[in-house]
Design an enzyme around this catalytic site. Structure first.
Site, PDB file in Angstrom:
ATOM      1  N   PRO A   2       0.824  -1.213   0.000  1.00 47.19           N
ATOM      2  CA  PRO A   2       0.000   0.000   0.000  1.00 47.19           C
ATOM      3  C   PRO A   2       0.859   1.266   0.000  1.00 47.19           C
ATOM      4  CG  PRO A   2      -0.429  -1.377   1.947  1.00 47.19           C
ATOM      5  CD  PRO A   2       0.697  -1.995   1.204  1.00 47.19           C
ATOM      6  N   GLU A   3       0.586   2.156  -0.941  1.00 49.38           N
ATOM      7  CA  GLU A   3       1.229   3.469  -0.977  1.00 49.38           C
ATOM      8  C   GLU A   3       0.117   4.513  -0.855  1.00 49.38           C
ATOM      9  OE1 GLU A   3       4.078   3.860  -4.215  1.00 49.38           O
ATOM     10  OE2 GLU A   3       4.506   1.731  -4.182  1.00 49.38           O
ATOM     11  N   HIS A  94      -5.244 -14.356  10.148  1.00 46.49           N
ATOM     12  CA  HIS A  94      -4.242 -13.299  10.343  1.00 46.49           C
ATOM     13  C   HIS A  94      -4.865 -11.964  10.742  1.00 46.49           C
ATOM     14  CE1 HIS A  94      -1.605 -16.224   8.522  1.00 46.49           C
ATOM     15  NE2 HIS A  94      -2.278 -16.177   7.397  1.00 46.49           N
ATOM     16  N   ARG A 113       1.753 -10.866   7.184  1.00 42.06           N
ATOM     17  CA  ARG A 113       3.191 -10.776   7.415  1.00 42.06           C
ATOM     18  C   ARG A 113       3.556 -10.031   8.697  1.00 42.06           C
ATOM     19  NH1 ARG A 113       5.855  -9.667   1.625  1.00 42.06           N
ATOM     20  NH2 ARG A 113       7.726 -10.066   2.838  1.00 42.06           N
TER      21      ARG A 113
END
Ligand code: ZN
Length: 287
Positions: A2-3, A94, A113
């Site tokens: 994500p940016e 997660h 992650r």
């Protein structure tokens, strides 16, 4: 990853879903390192009973503002997604944090992650001080050629590396840096002090352009980015450089090449983004 456009898209989605809702519970923290400045208990103490007043973004940080002045600030890093679901919906794998609201819906921070981070700030000045320490200006707020030239005047380095530095400019990451450099026909390894005035003007315009268009397309989705409602973005269908190694440049037909700079891939056109830049090319033509 994500940016800025993906975080902005998420903020817009969450705004519609969360503003005006009251927090009724906080839970699900199974990875304490995700909370660098708080605990699950502290989050619950500060947040339960408050109402969401706004959702916005600074760089790649997403801020949920509460009516007691506190902010819940989330950074998704590599793979985190923020999804709103019914509290009865099956919990995605997660999920490391849930914030429940008075309409029985939950904000779920899903991060396979585990690089994502959640900060709690008890006041806006506290949050602003945190951002000022880490982040340069917002590229969609008045990044003129003059302003970019002034920023470049303070720093030295390869242009691609500077664009990735969040303290130089907030919100641009690897993908949009490659796209902006392709758009402005600048090689990623060019020393920042070698850029001409014209190139700086092209780059300032290109940064605004690629980010704005990506927001209109609700972000870029590769393997893992989803918006607040769990939908994919659309911008991956419009990329000119990033991820296009070996494919023809849409401007000149030459192949896009991939090189590795500081463990990150850079994609550029071997012909329209010359390593020596327009100054070098011009000298060559004259001699
Ligand atoms: Zn080209």
């Amino acid at each position: 990853l994500p940016e800025l456009p993906e975080v902005e898209t998420t903020a817009r989605g969450l705004r519609g879903l969360l503003v005006g809702r009251r927090v009724t519970a906080v839970g699900g923290v199974d990875w304490p390192r995700m909370l660098p400045n708080a605990s699950e208990d502290r989050l619950a103490q500060v947040l339960v009973g408050t109402t969401v007043t706004a959702v916005d973004r600074r760089g790649k940080y997403l801020n949920i503002h509460l009516d007691n002045g506190a902010l819940l600030t989330l950074h998704r890093k590599m793979s985190g997604n923020l999804i709103v679901q019914g509290s009865e919906d099956p919990m995605p794998k997660h999920t490391h944090l849930t914030v429940r609201f008075d309409n029985d819906r939950e904000l779920r921070f899903v991060d396979p992650r585990k690089f994502g981070r959640v900060h709690l700030f008890e006041s806006l000045p506290e949050a602003l001080a945190f951002f000022d320490d880490r982040l340069g200006p917002e590229p969609l707020e008045d990044l003129t050629a003059t302003r970019l030239k002034e920023l470049l005047g303070r720093r030295r380095g390869r242009i691609k590396s500077l664009l990735l530095d969040q303290a130089f400019l907030a919100g641009v990451g690897n993908l949009y840096a490659d796209e902006a450099l392709w758009e402005s026909r600048i090689h990623p390894l060019r020393p920042s002090d070698s850029l001409t005035g014209q190139e700086i003007a092209r780059l300032a315009a290109a940064i605004g352009d690629v980010l704005t268009k990506a927001i209109e397309r609700r972000g870029t989705s590769f393997s893992d980015y989803l918006d607040a409602e769990g939908n994919l973005g659309d911008n991956q269908n419009y990329l000119k450089a990033y991820g296009r190694e070996g494919l023809p440049c849409e401007r000149c037909g030459s192949p896009i090449r991939r090189i590795v700079i500081g463990a990150r891939s850079s994609h550029y056109c071997i012909r329209c983004q010359p390593a020596k830049g327009s100054r070098g090319t011009r000298r060559k033509v004259v001699s």
